[in-house]
Write an enzyme that holds these catalytic residues in place. Structure first.
Site, PDB file in Angstrom:
ATOM      1  N   ARG B  51       0.934  -1.320   0.001  1.00  0.00           N
ATOM      2  CA  ARG B  51      -0.018   0.105  -0.070  1.00  0.00           C
ATOM      3  C   ARG B  51       0.961   1.173  -0.034  1.00  0.00           C
ATOM      4  O   ARG B  51       1.888   1.244   0.634  1.00  0.00           O
ATOM      5  CB  ARG B  51      -0.746  -0.129   1.127  1.00  0.00           C
ATOM      6  CG  ARG B  51      -1.701  -1.161   1.454  1.00  0.00           C
ATOM      7  CD  ARG B  51      -2.235  -1.242   2.631  1.00  0.00           C
ATOM      8  NE  ARG B  51      -2.987  -2.509   3.154  1.00  0.00           N
ATOM      9  CZ  ARG B  51      -3.493  -2.719   4.438  1.00  0.00           C
ATOM     10  NH1 ARG B  51      -3.646  -1.752   5.205  1.00  0.00           N
ATOM     11  NH2 ARG B  51      -4.013  -3.789   4.582  1.00  0.00           N
ATOM     12  N   ASP B  53       0.403   5.372   1.272  1.00  0.00           N
ATOM     13  CA  ASP B  53      -0.751   6.081   2.013  1.00  0.00           C
ATOM     14  C   ASP B  53      -1.080   7.261   1.151  1.00  0.00           C
ATOM     15  O   ASP B  53      -0.649   7.526   0.002  1.00  0.00           O
ATOM     16  CB  ASP B  53       0.158   6.537   3.368  1.00  0.00           C
ATOM     17  CG  ASP B  53       0.233   5.812   4.460  1.00  0.00           C
ATOM     18  OD1 ASP B  53      -0.622   4.935   4.352  1.00  0.00           O
ATOM     19  OD2 ASP B  53       0.888   5.847   5.387  1.00  0.00           O
ATOM     20  N   TYR B 111      12.293   3.216  -1.833  1.00  0.00           N
ATOM     21  CA  TYR B 111      11.516   4.726  -1.841  1.00  0.00           C
ATOM     22  C   TYR B 111      12.615   5.639  -1.900  1.00  0.00           C
ATOM     23  O   TYR B 111      13.731   5.509  -1.628  1.00  0.00           O
ATOM     24  CB  TYR B 111      11.020   4.730  -0.300  1.00  0.00           C
ATOM     25  CG  TYR B 111       9.676   3.957  -0.299  1.00  0.00           C
ATOM     26  CD1 TYR B 111       8.410   4.465  -0.502  1.00  0.00           C
ATOM     27  CD2 TYR B 111       9.672   2.589   0.337  1.00  0.00           C
ATOM     28  CE1 TYR B 111       7.243   3.685  -0.336  1.00  0.00           C
ATOM     29  CE2 TYR B 111       8.495   1.857   0.487  1.00  0.00           C
ATOM     30  CZ  TYR B 111       7.245   2.480   0.169  1.00  0.00           C
ATOM     31  OH  TYR B 111       6.117   1.702   0.060  1.00  0.00           O
ATOM     32  N   ARG B 196       8.677   8.108   6.085  1.00  0.00           N
ATOM     33  CA  ARG B 196       8.458   9.416   6.614  1.00  0.00           C
ATOM     34  C   ARG B 196       8.747   9.891   7.954  1.00  0.00           C
ATOM     35  O   ARG B 196       9.323  10.808   8.224  1.00  0.00           O
ATOM     36  CB  ARG B 196       6.822   9.887   6.132  1.00  0.00           C
ATOM     37  CG  ARG B 196       6.667   9.890   4.920  1.00  0.00           C
ATOM     38  CD  ARG B 196       5.002   9.810   4.611  1.00  0.00           C
ATOM     39  NE  ARG B 196       4.450  10.788   5.350  1.00  0.00           N
ATOM     40  CZ  ARG B 196       2.815  10.733   5.348  1.00  0.00           C
ATOM     41  NH1 ARG B 196       2.477   9.747   5.241  1.00  0.00           N
ATOM     42  NH2 ARG B 196       2.426  11.829   6.310  1.00  0.00           N
TER      43      ARG B 196
END
Lengths: 243, 243
Positions: B51, B53, B111, B196
């Site tokens: 997933r 966000d 990422y 994050r």
């Protein structure tokens, strides 16, 4: 005492009706002038280096205004950025000589036009997505024809207000990365939609619809109807103004 | 005959409630599944590598679905891109072995987190605009601490469903350009908001609020309340999934 303040402005042109103030429409000049009036507590007349059309972006638009306010340049920078919407950013504030005029003092302007080779979601507002394959060699050959002093009537939608359509192009190149082709052009002046008309026509050369010699014929025809389509505004950036 | 189709998907997360289908909300999985149903004339269950966000982007999300449709891969690619909204683009369609599962076959995910040093109008949806100055040396020193196998409980907002918060980080680096710092992290798995939370805490080191040894203490505490704030979603990209 009158002061002359120079601004360097970045904007995302997507949601603007271009640079120049127009009644009832959201323009960059209008947004910046309105915020200047708030922080200086007086009306100012903001002079841009040139207009940009609806949807065209700027990495470094240059503008100036005169004021008798004594507000220091850092306060103007912070004040403007605090009040402006997030699609306009003041990158630099400088105090300059009183005879500096962002429009008339400019010696050259540089534009960039970004082409993305394929489809892109993330860059879609900031490039022209070209889906056909391009012959970069013929694209570059045709581009070399525009360097120097030429009549660009074939790449101008409306007649120039100055009567002459002659521009002196000092640089016209393509930069290639994995996914992009970026056209960079510097000239002493630009006609209305000139960069987008040039790019639209050059891409027709790149994809083989026009030959390089067709391109030369188009330039010499001095007739907009002979040229290719106007490339979309979202790929165009006013990148630099030299003084 | 059942076929297994792998998709590589780029999306601009700005206007999505993340990857995973949710009733009444606009999600990437939902948008792609709906279009697949139209072109394949059957319901499909699209499996994503993981997933993302709300607001998080993807350069190359990977997903797969099985179907008995005989539609060739070029028609799936063109059909989907023709029907999808412009903030989702299918970059590649491949037919793969039936045992391929975009989620469970993944060996690592990479990422990127983009930080813009200052204000930007054009990139505002795609970076975190950081206005304070950063000490890149201490940022890099702290970052080196996360390479290898560690418990990342201090950088996870909700408890992992698998019970363990141990992740194996194979790469964690910063790339610096004129205006940007880009954090690149590859790991076998990621906890919820891990990148994050890491970036938010590392930036506190970069601006001097935490020292490198504070950062080590935070990791060892295994307690999310000790870490820094969660960096905004708009700077985060799922960049690559390896199989």
């Amino acid at each position: 005492m009158l002061r002359n303040i120079k601004l360097e402005i970045e904007y995302d042109g997507t949601d603007f009706y271009g640079w120049q103030v127009q009644p009832e429409l959201r323009t960059v000049q209008g947004e910046v002038q309105d915020r200047l009036q708030i922080i200086l507590k007086q009306k100012v007349n903001l002079i841009g280096s040139g207009r940009t059309d609806v949807g065209v972006h700027a990495l470094r638009q240059v503008a100036n205004f005169t004021t008798d306010s004594r507000l220091d340049k850092d306060s103007i920078l912070r004040g403007l950025n605090g009040l402006l919407p997030d699609d306009v950013v003041i990158k630099k504030v400088e105090e300059v000589d009183l005879d500096f005029n962002a429009r008339y003092s400019a010696k050259s302007r540089t534009y960039q036009y970004r082409i993305y080779l394929g489809r892109t979601a993330i860059l879609r507002r900031y490039v022209w997505q070209v889906l056909y394959s391009l012959n970069v060699e013929s694209l570059v050959k045709a581009t070399q024809q525009i360097i120097g002093e030429h009549d660009f009537s074939s790449f101008c939608v409306t007649e120039s207000s100055k009567g002459s359509n002659i521009c002196k192009v000092s640089e016209a190149t393509w930069e290639k990365s994995v996914d992009e082709l970026i056209f960079i052009i510097e000239a002493n002046r630009f006609l209305h939609t000139m960069v987008r008309s040039l790019v639209g026509t050059l891409i027709e050369v790149g994809r083989g619809y026009f030959s390089v010699s067709d391109f030369i014929d188009i330039m010499e025809a001095k007739d907009r109807t002979k040229a290719g389509p106007t490339a979309p505004a979202c790929g165009l950036y006013l990148a630099e103004v030299r003084y």
